[in-house]
Design a protein around this motif. Structure first.
Motif, PDB file in Angstrom:
ATOM      1  N   PHE A 164      23.528  26.852  72.334  1.00  0.00           N
ATOM      2  CA  PHE A 164      23.080  27.415  71.055  1.00  0.00           C
ATOM      3  C   PHE A 164      21.583  27.178  70.908  1.00  0.00           C
ATOM      4  N   GLU A 165      21.182  25.966  71.222  1.00  0.00           N
ATOM      5  CA  GLU A 165      19.788  25.569  71.090  1.00  0.00           C
ATOM      6  C   GLU A 165      18.878  26.427  71.976  1.00  0.00           C
ATOM      7  N   THR A 166      19.294  26.620  73.233  1.00  0.00           N
ATOM      8  CA  THR A 166      18.475  27.416  74.157  1.00  0.00           C
ATOM      9  C   THR A 166      18.325  28.855  73.681  1.00  0.00           C
ATOM     10  N   GLY A 167      19.431  29.413  73.236  1.00  0.00           N
ATOM     11  CA  GLY A 167      19.404  30.813  72.826  1.00  0.00           C
ATOM     12  C   GLY A 167      18.533  31.035  71.611  1.00  0.00           C
ATOM     13  N   TYR A 168      18.430  29.998  70.798  1.00  0.00           N
ATOM     14  CA  TYR A 168      17.797  30.128  69.504  1.00  0.00           C
ATOM     15  C   TYR A 168      16.311  29.784  69.546  1.00  0.00           C
TER      16      TYR A 168
ATOM     17  N   ASP B  71      29.557  24.427  61.390  1.00  0.00           N
ATOM     18  CA  ASP B  71      28.741  24.379  60.172  1.00  0.00           C
ATOM     19  C   ASP B  71      27.250  24.287  60.490  1.00  0.00           C
ATOM     20  N   GLU B  72      26.932  23.489  61.512  1.00  0.00           N
ATOM     21  CA  GLU B  72      25.528  23.347  61.910  1.00  0.00           C
ATOM     22  C   GLU B  72      24.957  24.703  62.322  1.00  0.00           C
ATOM     23  N   ILE B  73      25.716  25.414  63.160  1.00  0.00           N
ATOM     24  CA  ILE B  73      25.245  26.721  63.638  1.00  0.00           C
ATOM     25  C   ILE B  73      25.161  27.706  62.470  1.00  0.00           C
ATOM     26  N   GLU B  74      26.168  27.681  61.617  1.00  0.00           N
ATOM     27  CA  GLU B  74      26.163  28.607  60.482  1.00  0.00           C
ATOM     28  C   GLU B  74      24.944  28.371  59.590  1.00  0.00           C
TER      29      GLU B  74
ATOM     30  N   LYS C 173      22.022  26.842  60.275  1.00  0.00           N
ATOM     31  CA  LYS C 173      20.747  27.166  60.939  1.00  0.00           C
ATOM     32  C   LYS C 173      20.559  28.677  61.071  1.00  0.00           C
ATOM     33  N   MET C 174      21.627  29.345  61.483  1.00  0.00           N
ATOM     34  CA  MET C 174      21.533  30.795  61.664  1.00  0.00           C
ATOM     35  C   MET C 174      21.329  31.512  60.330  1.00  0.00           C
ATOM     36  N   SER C 175      21.984  30.996  59.274  1.00  0.00           N
ATOM     37  CA  SER C 175      21.855  31.646  57.962  1.00  0.00           C
ATOM     38  C   SER C 175      20.400  31.674  57.521  1.00  0.00           C
ATOM     39  N   LEU C 176      19.730  30.539  57.666  1.00  0.00           N
ATOM     40  CA  LEU C 176      18.322  30.465  57.291  1.00  0.00           C
ATOM     41  C   LEU C 176      17.507  31.481  58.073  1.00  0.00           C
TER      42      LEU C 176
END
Ligand code: GDP
Length: 493
Positions: free
Chosen positions: A149-153, A194-197, A199-202
């Motif tokens: 997730f971190e790499t992609g983001y 939840d962490e991904i949700e 971070k992605m939401s922002l």
């Protein structure tokens, strides 16, 4: 039924040679149709999910599954699902061009879906631009696996670029699937989801998405097919009370499209099959058997001999449908991808105007307005005005008059040159800056004049968003995204 070889010069005759009872009764599709594009970082699981969807929706027959199961045992598991999309549709390959353009189809309760630029396909455009420009909804695939997730983001990861492109290209609804939840490093962890949700939401908010209204998050495992076609059990994921992927896809609402508008179908491909057949998606208006249309920009009048939606012949089709249309009056060689099949236009208004004894300015204005909203043919231009957002410049170069790039607009790909920067706009306040800029840098919003060598069919973004939004690319990188704000040196049929 048996069909005669068409006489290209006589469309009416050919039409008569096809008995209409040959046309299937279900010519008016009861299910709605949506185009979906898969976006996300490489290895997030797009191909796996694509293949799994086709498998779960019964697109892959038992024999083929067995064949690939055997092969999967011999080889690594990785290419297993991908193979489904690519190699199973032997029949389709014979019948149509589905596979060649990398498209796959599936259905849920209420909707027929076309997967654009099916990931894993050999002609898959990794930057997903061509798919996103035609998509109604996007499925953003995020890997929940530790580190992925971190790499992609991160900067350089494709998640950010894809999301920004999707937004600019008009993909207004996003399903964010948090994939690989089965991974040993994840184990369906609520914390990770939840962490991904959050971070992605922002990030999605900052990219212009209304997260509450237009974005939905779902945990899945593409590899296992978990929470895709049916909801998963509490034994797998005790905290999830939401829907599964198919339900979520079913429930997505997109704004209604206008079947009464002028007809516009950008041509993505063409071939010979008892006449000239063009492929594309209707962006506006309705097409019927027997209609007279015009292929732009070369202004060739054509007759509609037959319309195919998926593999069925239909009498008419409306906005959003992917079609193959058989035409008479034009040779296949005279069409290239990026041309537009368009309604012919209403010339009555103008003829009437010239016969009037008095031609006041007001009349001109009224008639011009009428003309603009009547079924006029698509505009063909070699120059246009645009508002651009500069995303990235190679080697921190500057962006100025003389800048050359490749223009991607609907199905058009053309070399272009920026001939003038007319005005700079403050990206935050949206205020127009007084001084005319000589050059701008990354992050700038600027209005400019763009030239292309060949006539292209485009529209103002405010009139037809799908035909008026574009990207500029150099050396495989997206330099800018933009909207057409004005058409100059315009020609009509
Ligand atoms: P793409 O590049 O986005 O199309 O990604 P692929 O579909 O090729 O998947 C990349 C890798 O992730 C492959 O090795 C897949 O087997 C693996 N993968 C995909 N989805 C899942 C999943 O849900 N769970 C696990 N554990 N692995 C997955």
């Amino acid at each position: 039924g048996k069909r005669d070889t068409p006489d290209k010069t006589d469309g009416v005759k050919e039409k008569e040679s096809i008995p209409l009872d040959d046309v299937e009764d279900g010519d008016e599709q009861t299910k709605r149709h949506l185009n979906v594009v898969f976006i996300g970082h490489v290895d997030a699981g797009k191909s796996t999910i694509g293949g799994q969807i086709l498998y779960l929706s019964g697109q892959v027959d038992e024999r083929t599954i067995q064949k690939y199961e055997k092969e999967a045992k011999d080889k690594s598991r990785e290419s297993w699902y991908m193979a489904y999309i690519m190699d199973t549709n032997e029949e389709e390959r014979v019948k149509g061009k589905t596979v060649e353009v990398g498209r796959a189809h599936f259905e849920t309760e209420t909707t027929r879906f076309t997967i654009l630029d099916a990931p894993g396909h050999k002609s898959y455009v990794p930057n997903m631009i061509s798919g996103a420009s035609q998509a109604d909804i996007g499925v953003l695939v995020i890997s929940a696996r530790k580190g992925e997730f971190e790499t992609g983001y991160e900067r350089g990861g494709q998640t950010r670029e894809h999301v920004q492109l999707a937004k600019t290209l008009g993909v207004s609804k996003l399903l964010v699937v948090v994939n690989k939840m089965d991974e040993p490093t994840v184990k369906w962890s609520k914390e990770r989801f939840d962490e991904i949700e959050s971070k992605m939401s922002l990030f999605l908010k900052s990219s212009g998405y209304n997260v509450k209204k237009d974005v939905q998050f779902l945990p899945i495992s593409g590899l296992m097919g978990t929470n895709m076609k049916s909801r998963m059990g509490k034994d797998i994921c005790p905290w999830w009370n939401g829907t599964c992927l198919f339900e979520a896809l079913d429930a997505i609402e997109i704004p209604p499209r206008d079947p009464q508008g002028p007809f516009r179908m950008p041509i993505i491909d063409k071939f010979k099959d008892m006449g000239t057949v063009v492929m594309g998606k209707i962006e506006s208006g309705t097409i019927r058997d027997g209609d007279t249309m015009v292929v732009m920009p070369n202004k060739v009048q054509v007759k509609v001999l037959a319309i195919f939606c998926d593999e069925n012949r239909v009498r008419r089709a409306g906005p959003g449908e992917n079609l193959r249309v058989r035409l008479s009056g034009i040779e296949e060689e005279d069409i290239i991808g990026g041309f537009v099949l368009s309604s012919v236009g209403e010339f009555l208004g103008l003829a009437f105007c010239h016969s009037l004894p008095f031609q006041s300015c007001l009349y001109q204005v009224i008639l011009k307005t009428f003309y603009a909203f009547a079924a006029r043919p698509v505009a063909a231009v070699s120059e246009f005005l645009a508002q651009l957002s500069i995303l990235e410049l190679l080697d921190n170069a500057i962006f100025c008059a003389g800048y050359k790039a490749v223009l991607h607009i609907h199905s058009v790909v053309e070399e272009c040159e920026i001939v003038e920067l007319t005005q700079q706009i403050d990206p935050k306040t949206r205020k127009r800056l007084k001084k005319k800029p000589l050059f701008v840098k990354k992050g700038a919003v600027v209005e400019c004049r763009v030239q292309v060598n060949n006539m292209i069919c485009i529209e103002k973004y405010s009139d037809f968003p799908q035909l008026g939004r574009f990207t500029l690319r150099t050396e495989g990188k997206t330099v800018a995204v933009g909207k057409v704000t004005g058409l100059t040196s315009s020609e009509s049929a």
